[in-house]
Design a protein around this motif. Sequence first.
Motif, PDB file in Angstrom:
ATOM      1  N   GLU A  50       0.831  -1.213   0.000  1.00  0.00           N
ATOM      2  CA  GLU A  50       0.000   0.000   0.000  1.00  0.00           C
ATOM      3  C   GLU A  50       0.865   1.263   0.000  1.00  0.00           C
ATOM      4  O   GLU A  50       0.538   2.237  -0.659  1.00  0.00           O
ATOM      5  CB  GLU A  50      -0.952  -0.001   1.192  1.00  0.00           C
ATOM      6  CG  GLU A  50      -2.120  -0.951   1.033  1.00  0.00           C
ATOM      7  CD  GLU A  50      -2.961  -0.654  -0.204  1.00  0.00           C
ATOM      8  OE1 GLU A  50      -3.347   0.510  -0.425  1.00  0.00           O
ATOM      9  OE2 GLU A  50      -3.230  -1.609  -0.959  1.00  0.00           O
ATOM     10  N   ARG A  51       1.972   1.234   0.706  1.00  0.00           N
ATOM     11  CA  ARG A  51       2.848   2.413   0.755  1.00  0.00           C
ATOM     12  C   ARG A  51       3.449   2.688  -0.620  1.00  0.00           C
ATOM     13  O   ARG A  51       3.496   3.838  -1.070  1.00  0.00           O
ATOM     14  CB  ARG A  51       3.944   2.204   1.786  1.00  0.00           C
ATOM     15  CG  ARG A  51       4.860   3.383   1.912  1.00  0.00           C
ATOM     16  CD  ARG A  51       5.956   3.117   2.917  1.00  0.00           C
ATOM     17  NE  ARG A  51       6.941   4.168   2.832  1.00  0.00           N
ATOM     18  CZ  ARG A  51       7.460   4.768   3.879  1.00  0.00           C
ATOM     19  NH1 ARG A  51       7.096   4.409   5.074  1.00  0.00           N
ATOM     20  NH2 ARG A  51       8.354   5.708   3.717  1.00  0.00           N
ATOM     21  N   ASN A  52       3.936   1.637  -1.306  1.00  0.00           N
ATOM     22  CA  ASN A  52       4.500   1.823  -2.645  1.00  0.00           C
ATOM     23  C   ASN A  52       3.443   2.350  -3.606  1.00  0.00           C
ATOM     24  O   ASN A  52       3.716   3.241  -4.404  1.00  0.00           O
ATOM     25  CB  ASN A  52       5.069   0.513  -3.181  1.00  0.00           C
ATOM     26  CG  ASN A  52       6.312   0.071  -2.448  1.00  0.00           C
ATOM     27  OD1 ASN A  52       6.887   0.810  -1.677  1.00  0.00           O
ATOM     28  ND2 ASN A  52       6.707  -1.166  -2.685  1.00  0.00           N
ATOM     29  N   LYS A  53       2.265   1.779  -3.528  1.00  0.00           N
ATOM     30  CA  LYS A  53       1.180   2.218  -4.410  1.00  0.00           C
ATOM     31  C   LYS A  53       0.846   3.681  -4.130  1.00  0.00           C
ATOM     32  O   LYS A  53       0.675   4.464  -5.059  1.00  0.00           O
ATOM     33  CB  LYS A  53      -0.047   1.341  -4.223  1.00  0.00           C
ATOM     34  CG  LYS A  53      -1.184   1.708  -5.144  1.00  0.00           C
ATOM     35  CD  LYS A  53      -2.355   0.763  -4.986  1.00  0.00           C
ATOM     36  CE  LYS A  53      -3.507   1.175  -5.873  1.00  0.00           C
ATOM     37  NZ  LYS A  53      -4.637   0.258  -5.756  1.00  0.00           N
ATOM     38  N   PHE A  54       0.749   4.037  -2.862  1.00  0.00           N
ATOM     39  CA  PHE A  54       0.445   5.418  -2.493  1.00  0.00           C
ATOM     40  C   PHE A  54       1.499   6.367  -3.056  1.00  0.00           C
ATOM     41  O   PHE A  54       1.172   7.409  -3.626  1.00  0.00           O
ATOM     42  CB  PHE A  54       0.361   5.557  -0.964  1.00  0.00           C
ATOM     43  CG  PHE A  54       0.127   6.970  -0.508  1.00  0.00           C
ATOM     44  CD1 PHE A  54      -1.134   7.537  -0.578  1.00  0.00           C
ATOM     45  CD2 PHE A  54       1.182   7.736  -0.013  1.00  0.00           C
ATOM     46  CE1 PHE A  54      -1.353   8.846  -0.169  1.00  0.00           C
ATOM     47  CE2 PHE A  54       0.972   9.039   0.397  1.00  0.00           C
ATOM     48  CZ  PHE A  54      -0.294   9.601   0.323  1.00  0.00           C
ATOM     49  N   THR A  55       2.766   6.010  -2.915  1.00  0.00           N
ATOM     50  CA  THR A  55       3.851   6.851  -3.423  1.00  0.00           C
ATOM     51  C   THR A  55       3.757   7.010  -4.928  1.00  0.00           C
ATOM     52  O   THR A  55       3.865   8.120  -5.465  1.00  0.00           O
ATOM     53  CB  THR A  55       5.214   6.251  -3.027  1.00  0.00           C
ATOM     54  OG1 THR A  55       5.277   6.158  -1.600  1.00  0.00           O
ATOM     55  CG2 THR A  55       6.365   7.112  -3.537  1.00  0.00           C
ATOM     56  N   ARG A  56       3.546   5.910  -5.636  1.00  0.00           N
ATOM     57  CA  ARG A  56       3.441   5.968  -7.091  1.00  0.00           C
ATOM     58  C   ARG A  56       2.245   6.803  -7.520  1.00  0.00           C
ATOM     59  O   ARG A  56       2.318   7.559  -8.495  1.00  0.00           O
ATOM     60  CB  ARG A  56       3.349   4.561  -7.668  1.00  0.00           C
ATOM     61  CG  ARG A  56       4.675   3.846  -7.594  1.00  0.00           C
ATOM     62  CD  ARG A  56       4.714   2.519  -8.283  1.00  0.00           C
ATOM     63  NE  ARG A  56       3.616   2.296  -9.164  1.00  0.00           N
ATOM     64  CZ  ARG A  56       2.988   1.129  -9.293  1.00  0.00           C
ATOM     65  NH1 ARG A  56       3.374   0.091  -8.622  1.00  0.00           N
ATOM     66  NH2 ARG A  56       1.991   1.000 -10.127  1.00  0.00           N
ATOM     67  N   MET A  57       1.134   6.667  -6.814  1.00  0.00           N
ATOM     68  CA  MET A  57      -0.053   7.445  -7.158  1.00  0.00           C
ATOM     69  C   MET A  57       0.180   8.932  -6.882  1.00  0.00           C
ATOM     70  O   MET A  57      -0.284   9.779  -7.646  1.00  0.00           O
ATOM     71  CB  MET A  57      -1.280   6.934  -6.389  1.00  0.00           C
ATOM     72  CG  MET A  57      -1.655   5.493  -6.742  1.00  0.00           C
ATOM     73  SD  MET A  57      -1.908   5.213  -8.500  1.00  0.00           S
ATOM     74  CE  MET A  57      -3.625   5.626  -8.629  1.00  0.00           C
ATOM     75  N   CYS A  58       0.899   9.260  -5.830  1.00  0.00           N
ATOM     76  CA  CYS A  58       1.225  10.661  -5.549  1.00  0.00           C
ATOM     77  C   CYS A  58       2.059  11.261  -6.674  1.00  0.00           C
ATOM     78  O   CYS A  58       1.813  12.400  -7.102  1.00  0.00           O
ATOM     79  CB  CYS A  58       1.979  10.789  -4.225  1.00  0.00           C
ATOM     80  SG  CYS A  58       0.947  10.582  -2.767  1.00  0.00           S
ATOM     81  N   ILE A  59       3.019  10.497  -7.159  1.00  0.00           N
ATOM     82  CA  ILE A  59       3.853  10.970  -8.267  1.00  0.00           C
ATOM     83  C   ILE A  59       2.996  11.185  -9.513  1.00  0.00           C
ATOM     84  O   ILE A  59       3.084  12.222 -10.172  1.00  0.00           O
ATOM     85  CB  ILE A  59       5.006   9.980  -8.532  1.00  0.00           C
ATOM     86  CG1 ILE A  59       5.994   9.981  -7.357  1.00  0.00           C
ATOM     87  CG2 ILE A  59       5.717  10.315  -9.845  1.00  0.00           C
ATOM     88  CD1 ILE A  59       7.006   8.835  -7.377  1.00  0.00           C
TER      89      ILE A  59
END
Length: 179
Positions: free
Chosen positions: A12-21
């Motif tokens: 979830e953290r990786n996905k959140f970071t990628r979505m923020c970018i």
Amino acid sequence: MESIYPESNPTERNKFTRMCIAEALIELMDTHNIESITVTDIIKRAGVSRRTYYNYFKSKAEVLSKYLQEIVAEYIKETRTRTDIGGFNDYAHICHCFQFFQKYHTFVSTLMKANLYSILINALNQYMEVYVLPDSSYSRYELFYYAGALSNTYVKWIEGGMKESPEEIAKVVYLFIHR
């Protein structure tokens, strides 16, 4: 079946970071030409480091492509749980497709404004080839033809201000393919 979108199931953290970018880039594209947007602009807006950006992406086009892959992965997940929409060329399924993707019209408009239609059609072609073709009596090229028709209809519907309902658009598509 193994997902063609392996990145769509990260932590979830990786996905959140990628979505923020991705969302930072999309926001910047609302007011800037994609060519003039720098990685520095993106990481400042997203609140991530340059290293984090490059851990996930090699280019701005890849950011947008992966964002669309996340959307398609969500669509695949949702359609797999639905027993009431039938096959990919049934009216209920076509209607569901337009209803689902209606909420992403701003993103698609951003792609079109940046002349990045290829990201949309590539994602749809990949979906057809991996998820529809194995269980279909249609050839790859018939499915690519259908993918092009669907994506063009969707884009033109958005460009026209989405005055028609998803149900009306689905009816047009359904009646055309079932002549």
